[in-house]
Write a protein that holds these residues in place. Structure first.
Motif, mmCIF file in Angstrom:
data_model
loop_
_atom_site.group_PDB
_atom_site.id
_atom_site.type_symbol
_atom_site.label_atom_id
_atom_site.label_comp_id
_atom_site.label_asym_id
_atom_site.label_seq_id
_atom_site.Cartn_x
_atom_site.Cartn_y
_atom_site.Cartn_z
ATOM 1 N N GLY A 137 40.646 44.889 6.712
ATOM 2 C CA GLY A 137 40.480 44.629 8.135
ATOM 3 C C GLY A 137 41.726 44.899 8.950
ATOM 4 O O GLY A 137 41.746 44.688 10.162
ATOM 5 N N ALA A 138 42.757 45.398 8.310
ATOM 6 C CA ALA A 138 44.006 45.666 9.030
ATOM 7 C C ALA A 138 43.896 46.950 9.850
ATOM 8 O O ALA A 138 43.128 47.849 9.518
ATOM 9 C CB ALA A 138 45.158 45.790 8.028
ATOM 10 N N GLU A 139 44.687 47.005 10.924
ATOM 11 C CA GLU A 139 44.873 48.255 11.667
ATOM 12 C C GLU A 139 45.909 49.071 10.927
ATOM 13 O O GLU A 139 47.000 48.575 10.631
ATOM 14 C CB GLU A 139 45.402 47.975 13.069
ATOM 15 N N VAL A 140 45.575 50.320 10.634
ATOM 16 C CA VAL A 140 46.427 51.107 9.742
ATOM 17 C C VAL A 140 46.785 52.441 10.375
ATOM 18 O O VAL A 140 45.945 53.093 11.000
ATOM 19 C CB VAL A 140 45.704 51.388 8.403
ATOM 20 N N ARG A 141 48.049 52.847 10.210
ATOM 21 C CA ARG A 141 48.443 54.204 10.560
ATOM 22 C C ARG A 141 49.052 54.873 9.340
ATOM 23 O O ARG A 141 49.805 54.249 8.597
ATOM 24 C CB ARG A 141 49.453 54.228 11.708
ATOM 25 N N LEU A 142 48.688 56.141 9.151
ATOM 26 C CA LEU A 142 49.259 56.922 8.062
ATOM 27 C C LEU A 142 50.152 58.011 8.651
ATOM 28 O O LEU A 142 49.740 58.733 9.563
ATOM 29 C CB LEU A 142 48.146 57.542 7.207
ATOM 30 N N LEU A 143 51.373 58.110 8.138
ATOM 31 C CA LEU A 143 52.318 59.137 8.567
ATOM 32 C C LEU A 143 52.407 60.205 7.495
ATOM 33 O O LEU A 143 52.563 59.887 6.322
ATOM 34 C CB LEU A 143 53.720 58.549 8.702
ATOM 35 N N GLU A 165 51.109 49.037 14.456
ATOM 36 C CA GLU A 165 49.921 48.727 13.673
ATOM 37 C C GLU A 165 50.248 47.584 12.728
ATOM 38 O O GLU A 165 51.402 47.198 12.578
ATOM 39 C CB GLU A 165 49.479 49.957 12.844
ATOM 40 N N ASP A 166 49.205 47.061 12.077
ATOM 41 C CA ASP A 166 49.445 46.048 11.045
ATOM 42 C C ASP A 166 50.144 46.673 9.848
ATOM 43 O O ASP A 166 51.117 46.140 9.319
ATOM 44 C CB ASP A 166 48.108 45.451 10.566
ATOM 45 N N VAL A 167 49.611 47.819 9.423
ATOM 46 C CA VAL A 167 50.137 48.455 8.216
ATOM 47 C C VAL A 167 50.480 49.908 8.526
ATOM 48 O O VAL A 167 49.681 50.634 9.119
ATOM 49 C CB VAL A 167 49.103 48.416 7.069
ATOM 50 N N LEU A 168 51.668 50.313 8.126
ATOM 51 C CA LEU A 168 52.078 51.702 8.254
ATOM 52 C C LEU A 168 52.256 52.278 6.851
ATOM 53 O O LEU A 168 53.005 51.715 6.041
ATOM 54 C CB LEU A 168 53.400 51.796 9.021
ATOM 55 N N VAL A 169 51.557 53.365 6.565
ATOM 56 C CA VAL A 169 51.685 54.022 5.271
ATOM 57 C C VAL A 169 52.454 55.314 5.481
ATOM 58 O O VAL A 169 52.081 56.129 6.331
ATOM 59 C CB VAL A 169 50.296 54.324 4.667
ATOM 60 N N VAL A 170 53.520 55.517 4.731
ATOM 61 C CA VAL A 170 54.326 56.729 4.865
ATOM 62 C C VAL A 170 53.998 57.652 3.703
ATOM 63 O O VAL A 170 54.359 57.367 2.560
ATOM 64 C CB VAL A 170 55.827 56.402 4.875
ATOM 65 N N ALA A 223 46.121 53.563 2.456
ATOM 66 C CA ALA A 223 45.591 53.395 3.816
ATOM 67 C C ALA A 223 44.150 52.902 3.767
ATOM 68 O O ALA A 223 43.755 52.007 4.532
ATOM 69 C CB ALA A 223 45.693 54.712 4.585
ATOM 70 N N LEU A 224 43.349 53.466 2.864
ATOM 71 C CA LEU A 224 41.949 53.032 2.746
ATOM 72 C C LEU A 224 41.872 51.584 2.268
ATOM 73 O O LEU A 224 41.062 50.793 2.763
ATOM 74 C CB LEU A 224 41.190 53.944 1.770
#
Lengths: 419, 438
Positions: A27-33, A5-10, A20-21
């Motif tokens: 406009g980034a693609e985001v994944r939250l772990l 993804e563009d941004v990964l939030v841990v 993440a929000l």
């Protein structure tokens, strides 16, 4: 390419979800772990911004008090603008489920320990119980639920000099459950009005011994779930008084409600979520993170991203780890300054000014964790929330606000850099 | 002697333990080497969040919940003569408590060991409950016999008189229809096909198909083979037995250890030849990854656990599945997806929706995070049937609310429950992937 993804939030708490929000908004693609189910069900559900500085409180206006905080405090790093930003995200998410957005000033909420807590946002079910309203107050606890002793809490509150009369009574919950019944079970019984439990509860309160001619009645926060407003309305109607909830310890239904609000918002924003496995390490090249390693039951799986936000919490949330020798940040091994003498980490006074409470990573002015030479560990790693050092959020009553403000900042910056 | 005889147990894996002076190890069963659960019990600070995540406690007021079944029961039975409370048999082994605990208490491991001890030491081996549970737990053996004459078996098991007898004699609820056996098992198909169509020294997987996709839904297993071959994988299908999931859930740990012995032996040999273990059932992958190393000490068990994956998970790690689906499309279809609890515990609960929501032709909706209620063999017990259906009600309701009238899930017994509660056909994600890519 595999998971990228563009941004990964841990991290899946308030800081992580806000980051993440904020990243998704760019406009980034985001994944939250998130390692486990969100720990928000351990939280009161209140959104504190700043209630005390250096042990002095309660503070009426958190924004005025920021400049009295130490220079390395996260609020001083991101500034008041970011606090407003964070609150804007929160208000969008919470909608009319929360109150307090009409002012920058703190509200005073009654706690289940019988104290008064300055807070910026509070569930609307808590709103009729604010300490600033001069309305005589009856607190109701349930026999067997040891977390909330209404008469003791009422005595404590009376001693703080609240501007109203207050009394507390303990009643039996009208339906008999197991001795260690869960609060969710009581909430469900009220929700469904099993065996006319709402009426029987108000009958029990009417029969309880109190000389107080009360204007409002406070219950531990377990008044229903899907039909909570209807439960409160009916109780209020039957009691002839306003009804409000008092935030509780875990398992906290208000915390659960907050968790649902935040995760629904993530879904609406198209954020991908992976929960159930911990982040344990990383791969990097030329000073940039390439991926975060997730331990999926023994397999090390790389999650690739252009930008990473570390929002794993502090010592309690396990974002900061300690043993007898040292204090560390376990995923990226970021620098966490601490005295080498372990006995200097804490004070004798339980509620004192503990050094350990401020342990955390040291951010630069772009919230990037820095090493012992004040250089960022990685160009594309930012930190948010409890993992940041410099704030004693328990003492300051600033945990949610620090998470919102730094989450909003780190998420926005990560999104900008990635897109 | 059975071919499933378990290898000798190994020495305890942590050699530093015995040097620790402030640590007082307590064995769970006298005279054996089962791992010590004391640190787990001590980590519990009684926040009760696990109890709020328990689907059984949600609908059964008499069930004390995971906090009791785990840490509290463990402490209580330290006392002389302490017995395991029989409520342990009402735990459905969904393992949601593991994921809810903020303090790392190994709740499901504690439940499994307590249940094993209860069944071993306190349960009457001639009781109807024990016999029935033993039969349900060893479904794989039953299926092996039944599938030799699938049409006859289906006819007999579908007979309402037989169902009544099952209920009266065995305590298997007559409301439930036995899943039909396929006319050709997956393994028969595989051998008829002549095995793998792709050879590849660099990309190879050993398929753990489990019982259900072999005997009942070979179309799922075939989909796995075709999808993995389309990505260039060499697939082998080694000899295997039940993963053990139904045995853990019924406290039949000896049966489970025998099965684990066969599986670990077969699959650890293949690991050395460069294969990874891939399962299509999320309870099978859960069992190999988590329960095996938690409950047994077998040579190679840690390696097997550390190299086992669920099918879609594996592809997403190693292949550009998203990219492959970008160019693909399938016939228009709307799906109501349910994430099995055991998928949830492996962090896999969102991958199907995440992957398919962008696929042309597909409308996929998640029907929420409730448990389906069947929990393997749990819903197959007369005395648990009602609880099982109560737990499932939320999922049924959300399935009915969803646009789609076809269900989707990875778990065989969840799919039985979904079909039972709604009448919908149920698909496995691999079948949709096959439609899109093969």
């Amino acid at each position: 390419m595999p998971i990228r993804e563009d941004v990964l939030v841990v991290g899946g708490g308030i800081a992580g979800t806000t980051a993440a929000l904020a990243a998704a908004e760019t406009g980034a693609e985001v994944r939250l772990l998130s390692h486990k189910k969100s720990t928000l069900r351990q939280a009161s559900g209140l959104i504190d911004v700043l209630g005390a500085v250096g042990g002095d409180g309660p503070i009426a206006d958190p924004f005025e008090a920021i400049e009295r905080l130490p220079d390395d405090h996260p609020y001083r790093v991101v500034g008041a603008e970011s606090i407003h930003d964070g609150l804007r995200f929160f208000d969008d998410v919470a909608g009319d489920v929360y109150a307090g957005g009409h002012t920058d000033r703190n509200a005073l909420v009654l706690t289940h320990g019988g104290t008064i807590k300055p807070t910026a946002r509070y569930p609307e079910s808590v709103a009729p119980g604010l300490a600033s309203a001069a309305a005589d107050t009856l607190l109701v606890g349930f026999a067997g639920l040891t977390d909330f002793d209404a008469p003791v809490a009422a005595d404590h509150l009376a001693a703080t000099g609240v501007p109203f009369e207050i009394d507390g009574v303990t009643v039996r919950f009208p339906i008999e459950f197991r001795d260690d019944a869960r609060t969710t079970r009581l909430a469900k019984a009220l929700d469904a009005d099993e065996d006319r439990v709402r009426k029987r509860l108000t009958d029990a309160i009417d029969a309880a011994e109190t000389d107080l001619d009360y204007d409002r009645v406070g219950f531990p926060a377990m008044l229903g779930d899907d039909h909570a407003a209807a439960v409160r309305d009916e109780l209020a109607d039957r009691l002839g008084a306003a009804v409000f909830e008092i935030p509780t310890g875990p398992p906290s239904l208000l915390g659960l409600q907050l968790e649902e609000l935040l995760f629904d918002a993530l879904d609406d924003a198209g954020v991908r979520i992976s929960a159930g496995n911990p982040a344990v390490g990383y791969e990097a090249a030329d000073g940039r993170l390439e991926s975060v390693t997730v331990d999926r039951r023994g397999q090390a799986v790389p999650y690739h991203a252009a930008e990473v936000v570390l929002a794993t919490g502090g010592l309690v949330g396990k974002g900061i780890d300690s043993d007898r020798e040292s204090v560390t940040e376990p995923i990226f091994d970021c620098h966490v300054p601490h005295p080498s003498d372990r006995y200097a980490w804490s004070e004798d006074d339980a509620f004192g000014d503990h050094a350990f409470a401020r342990f955390g990573v040291v951010p630069d002015d772009d919230l990037r964790p820095t090493d012992d030479a004040a250089e960022p560990h990685f160009e594309n790693l930012r930190a948010a929330g409890g993992v940041l050092g410099g704030a004693d959020v328990a003492r300051e009553k600033s945990a949610a606000g620090v998470s919102l403000a730094t989450g909003a900042y780190a998420g926005r910056r990560a999104g900008e850099e990635a897109t | 002697m059975s071919d499933a005889e378990s290898p000798a147990t190994t020495e305890p894996t942590d050699p530093t333990r015995e040097h620790e002076t402030d640590f007082d190890p307590v064995s769970v069963f006298d005279g054996d080497e089962t791992m010590d659960l004391r640190p787990g019990a001590d980590n519990c600070y009684k926040c009760s969040v696990c109890d709020t995540a328990c689907p059984v406690a949600e609908v059964d007021d008499d069930f004390p919940g995971p906090k009791f079944q785990g840490p509290e029961q463990w402490r209580l039975k330290r006392k002389d003569g302490g017995e395991i409370d029989d409520s342990i048999m009402s735990c459905s082994n969904c393992m949601r408590c593991d994921d809810a605990c903020p303090s790392g208490v190994p709740l499901s491991q504690m439940h499994n060991t307590a249940r094993g001890e209860y069944v071993d030491e306190q349960m009457d081996k001639l009781s109807r409950e024990y016999v029935r549970n033993r039969i349900l737990a060893n479904y794989g053996t039953l299926a092996r016999l039944g599938s030799k004459v699938p049409r006859l078996t289906n006819l007999v098991m579908g007979n309402s008189l037989v169902q009544k007898i099952n209920e009266k004699v065995l305590g298997i609820p007559s409301e439930r229809d036995f899943p039909a056996f396929a006319s050709q098992t997956f393994r028969e198909w595989w051998h008829e096909r002549g095995g793998a169509n792709v050879e590849n020294e660099d990309k190879r997987i050993a398929y753990f198909h489990g019982c259900y996709s072999n005997y009942n839904t070979p179309e799922v297993a075939k989909a796995l083979v075709r999808v993995f071959e389309s990505f260039g994988y060499e697939v082998v299908v080694p000899r295997q037995r039940c993963s053990g999931t139904p045995m853990f859930a019924n406290g039949m740990l000896d049966d489970a250890e025998r099965a684990a012995g066969v599986n670990v032996g077969e699959f650890s040999d293949l690991l050395e030849a460069g294969y990874d273990v891939v399962a299509s059932c999320t309870s099978c992958s859960m069992s190999l990854r988590q329960e095996y190393p938690e409950l047994f000490e077998l040579s190679g068990i840690e390696e097997v656990a550390a190299n086992t994956y669920e099918a879609l998970e594996y592809l997403r790690i190693h292949e550009d599945v998203r990219g492959a689906l970008d160019d693909a499309s399938v016939d228009d279809q709307a799906l109501a997806y349910h994430a099995p609890c055991h998928a949830r515990n492996q962090g896999l609960d969102r991958q199907a929706v995440e992957l398919f929501r962008d696929l042309d032709g597909v409308l996929i909706e998640d029907v929420g995070d409730s448990c389906s209620g069947i929990s393997g063999t749990y819903g197959w017990k007369e005395e648990k049937y009602e609880t099982s259906m109560k737990i499932g009600e939320e999922m049924f309701e959300h399935m009915r609310d969803a646009t789609g009238e076809v269900g989707m899930t990875e778990c065989p017994t969840c799919s039985m429950q979904m079909e039972h509660g709604t009448g919908y056909d149920i698909k496995h994600p691999l079948q949709l992937l096959e439609e899109a890519l093969c």
